[in-house]
Motif scaffolding. Structure first.
Motif, short mmCIF file in Angstrom:
data_model
loop_
_atom_site.label_atom_id
_atom_site.label_comp_id
_atom_site.label_asym_id
_atom_site.label_seq_id
_atom_site.Cartn_x
_atom_site.Cartn_y
_atom_site.Cartn_z
N GLY A 1 24.19 12.97 0.19
CA GLY A 1 23.07 13.16 -0.71
C GLY A 1 23.12 12.34 -1.97
N ASN A 2 24.23 11.64 -2.20
CA ASN A 2 24.35 10.73 -3.34
C ASN A 2 24.26 9.27 -2.92
OD1 ASN A 2 24.80 12.81 -5.31
ND2 ASN A 2 26.88 13.04 -4.47
N GLY A 3 23.98 9.03 -1.65
CA GLY A 3 23.84 7.67 -1.17
C GLY A 3 25.14 6.99 -0.81
N GLN A 4 26.22 7.75 -0.65
CA GLN A 4 27.51 7.18 -0.29
C GLN A 4 27.81 7.41 1.19
OE1 GLN A 4 29.21 5.27 -2.60
NE2 GLN A 4 27.30 5.71 -3.70
N ILE A 5 28.47 6.44 1.80
CA ILE A 5 28.84 6.58 3.22
C ILE A 5 29.92 7.65 3.34
CG2 ILE A 5 29.82 5.41 5.23
CD1 ILE A 5 28.71 2.79 4.05
N SER A 6 29.65 8.68 4.12
CA SER A 6 30.59 9.80 4.25
C SER A 6 31.32 9.82 5.58
CB SER A 6 29.85 11.13 4.04
OG SER A 6 28.79 11.28 4.97
N SER A 7 30.82 9.14 6.60
CA SER A 7 31.53 9.05 7.87
C SER A 7 30.99 7.88 8.67
CB SER A 7 31.43 10.36 8.68
OG SER A 7 30.10 10.56 9.13
N GLY B 1 16.76 11.78 8.42
CA GLY B 1 17.06 12.42 7.15
C GLY B 1 17.22 13.92 7.29
N PHE B 2 18.02 14.51 6.42
CA PHE B 2 18.14 15.96 6.33
C PHE B 2 18.48 16.31 4.88
CE2 PHE B 2 22.29 14.36 7.26
CZ PHE B 2 23.23 15.24 6.78
N ASP B 3 18.70 17.60 4.59
CA ASP B 3 18.78 18.01 3.20
C ASP B 3 20.04 17.53 2.48
OD1 ASP B 3 20.53 19.59 4.61
OD2 ASP B 3 19.90 21.49 3.74
N LYS B 4 21.01 17.01 3.20
CA LYS B 4 22.24 16.55 2.56
C LYS B 4 22.52 15.07 2.80
CE LYS B 4 24.42 21.11 2.76
NZ LYS B 4 25.58 21.92 3.25
N GLY B 5 21.48 14.32 3.16
CA GLY B 5 21.69 12.89 3.36
C GLY B 5 20.92 12.38 4.56
N ALA B 6 21.57 11.49 5.31
CA ALA B 6 20.90 10.87 6.46
C ALA B 6 21.94 10.45 7.49
CB ALA B 6 20.08 9.66 6.01
N PHE B 7 21.50 10.43 8.75
CA PHE B 7 22.31 9.95 9.88
C PHE B 7 21.71 8.66 10.38
CE2 PHE B 7 22.98 9.79 14.55
CZ PHE B 7 24.36 9.67 14.56
N VAL B 8 22.54 7.63 10.52
CA VAL B 8 22.10 6.33 11.02
C VAL B 8 22.63 6.15 12.45
CG1 VAL B 8 22.21 3.83 10.73
CG2 VAL B 8 21.99 5.31 8.73
N LYS C 1 28.69 17.43 13.34
CA LYS C 1 28.10 18.57 12.65
C LYS C 1 28.08 18.28 11.16
CE LYS C 1 28.52 23.60 12.23
NZ LYS C 1 29.36 24.78 12.59
N GLY C 2 27.07 17.53 10.72
CA GLY C 2 26.98 17.15 9.33
C GLY C 2 27.78 15.90 9.04
N GLY C 3 27.66 15.42 7.81
CA GLY C 3 28.19 14.11 7.49
C GLY C 3 29.63 14.03 7.09
N LYS C 4 30.33 15.15 6.92
CA LYS C 4 31.71 15.10 6.46
C LYS C 4 32.71 15.52 7.52
CE LYS C 4 30.55 15.77 1.59
NZ LYS C 4 30.78 16.57 0.36
#
Length: 387
Positions: free
Chosen positions: A268-274, A250-257, A310-313
């Motif tokens: 951060g809204n629970g949507q898959i971003s990548s 987890g981090f401040d803008k979501g999570a990495f699986v 580098k981040g989820g997007k």
């Protein structure tokens, strides 16, 4: 022939044209500068990465002497963690605390079987996987122990603030989650219908993200859920990522699986971003504060890759490695990868920051502020490492 008035008028026109050209150039430069400023995210990191290529630090790779190597009995089945300027090593019977120079601070016997070591906040978390006991301790004392009489520990985690979470079996539920503060007092409890596979503390240990393994259309998927320890209901639950999740960060803008054959981000809204599928057999993965790295080896094609996120997007930045990879970690926005014979460090723009030659005999490593601790079959070495 020009009269005096014509000459003066001609000079004035030339001056006006010169001032106009200068004004147009200033406007053009300002427009270019403004455009570069607002598009800096597209070009600055690439430019910086190129500039760093010729500043690669070459570390000597010379092994430290004195207390090193640290000999480990029992072969390769030891575990090594680093926290707050000390190493914590666990064998099948003892927990050892060392300083960074390899001096032994404390040796304490444990009686656990199938023991797992986690470390953070200067503390060691020891627990029996499939057993019913855990303890939180440092080199000076055992802070507390927990025993689950009729429940089995599936896994436990410790945060940088010293909070501990334990996921156990529970009658009539898939599992139960209990969270303890630094003194071992229960601050949160939750019974879970779905099986929790991993968790990661967020927001200075005020909450966490959980990962669940479920089935959708005959395929195993990983869902992520965010909860707060001060609220009853979850904040959100993500759609399923098409992979068997092995770890969640987890981090401040979501999570990495980090999954078995792919990885991905949830925002951060629970949507898959990548989402990214590995090009080869998964070897290892790591993530810190949204910066993530995964290594894979495709032996048949002799292709070895490091994927940086580098981040989820952002899409995966792929770096081709010359040798098969062995281990990877992320530390202070840099990715450290061990290949056969080398440790290399990359920034998340793909720039090679530093390198060191090491023996092929090591099976992994741990990064500290100034050193890298190399894990051998029955010993631990140390090299100085600047990145």
């Amino acid at each position: 022939m020009y009269d005096a008035d014509d000459i003066v008028d001609l000079k004035n026109r030339k001056r006006r044209q010169k001032r106009l050209r200068r004004f147009i150039l200033i406007l053009l430069a300002a427009a270019i500068g403004t455009g570069l400023y607002f598009t800096r995210d597209m070009w600055y990191n690439k430019l910086r990465g190129i500039g760093q290529q010729y500043r690669t630090i070459v570390n000597s790779g010379k092994l430290a002497e004195g207390n090193f190597p640290i000999e480990v009995s029992g072969g390769a089945d030891y575990q090594l963690e680093f926290t707050d300027s000390k190493m914590i090593l666990m064998s099948d019977t003892y927990t050892y605390f060392y300083d960074t120079d390899g001096a032994l601070l404390k040796k304490r016997q444990h009686t656990y079987t199938n023991t797992v070591l986690r470390a953070a906040c200067g503390r060691a978390l020891l627990y029996e996987q499939g057993g019913n006991e855990l303890s939180v301790e440092d080199e000076d004392e055992v802070f507390y122990t927990k025993s689950f009489a009729k429940r089995l520990i599936l896994f436990a985690r410790i945060s940088e603030q010293g909070y501990t979470a334990a996921v156990t079996t529970y009658d009539n539920y898939s599992c139960a989650l209990e969270v303890y503060d630094k003194r071992g007092k229960v601050i949160y409890e939750r019974k879970c219908i779905e099986m929790v596979s991993d968790l990661s503390f967020i927001n200075d240990s005020k909450g966490c993200v959980l990962s669940y393994i479920t089935a959708e259309n005959g395929q195993l998927v990983t869902n992520v859920q965010e909860i707060s320890f001060s609220e009853k209901d979850e904040h959100w639950t993500s759609p399923g990522l098409n992979t068997l999740g092995l770890a969640v960060y987890g981090f401040d803008k979501g999570a990495f699986v980090y999954g078995a054959d792919a990885c991905g981000y949830v925002d951060g809204n629970g949507q898959i971003s990548s989402f990214y599928s590995y090009d080869g057999d998964r070897v290892a993965g790591a993530s810190e504060n949204g910066y993530s790295a995964v290594i894979a080896n495709n032996i048949d094609r002799r292709k070895y890759t490091l994927a940086l996120f580098k981040g989820g997007k952002t899409e995966a930045l792929i770096i081709d490695l010359e040798e098969p990879s062995i281990d990877v970690t992320v530390y202070e926005e840099l990715a450290y990868v061990m290949c056969q014979g080398k440790i290399k460090t990359y920034d998340f723009s793909g720039g090679l920051r530093s390198v060191a030659d090491v023996s092929d005999s090591y099976t992994g490593f741990v990064r500290s502020d100034d050193h890298i601790f190399l894990k051998g079959y029955n010993k631990i070495d140390r090299i100085d490492y600047e990145s």
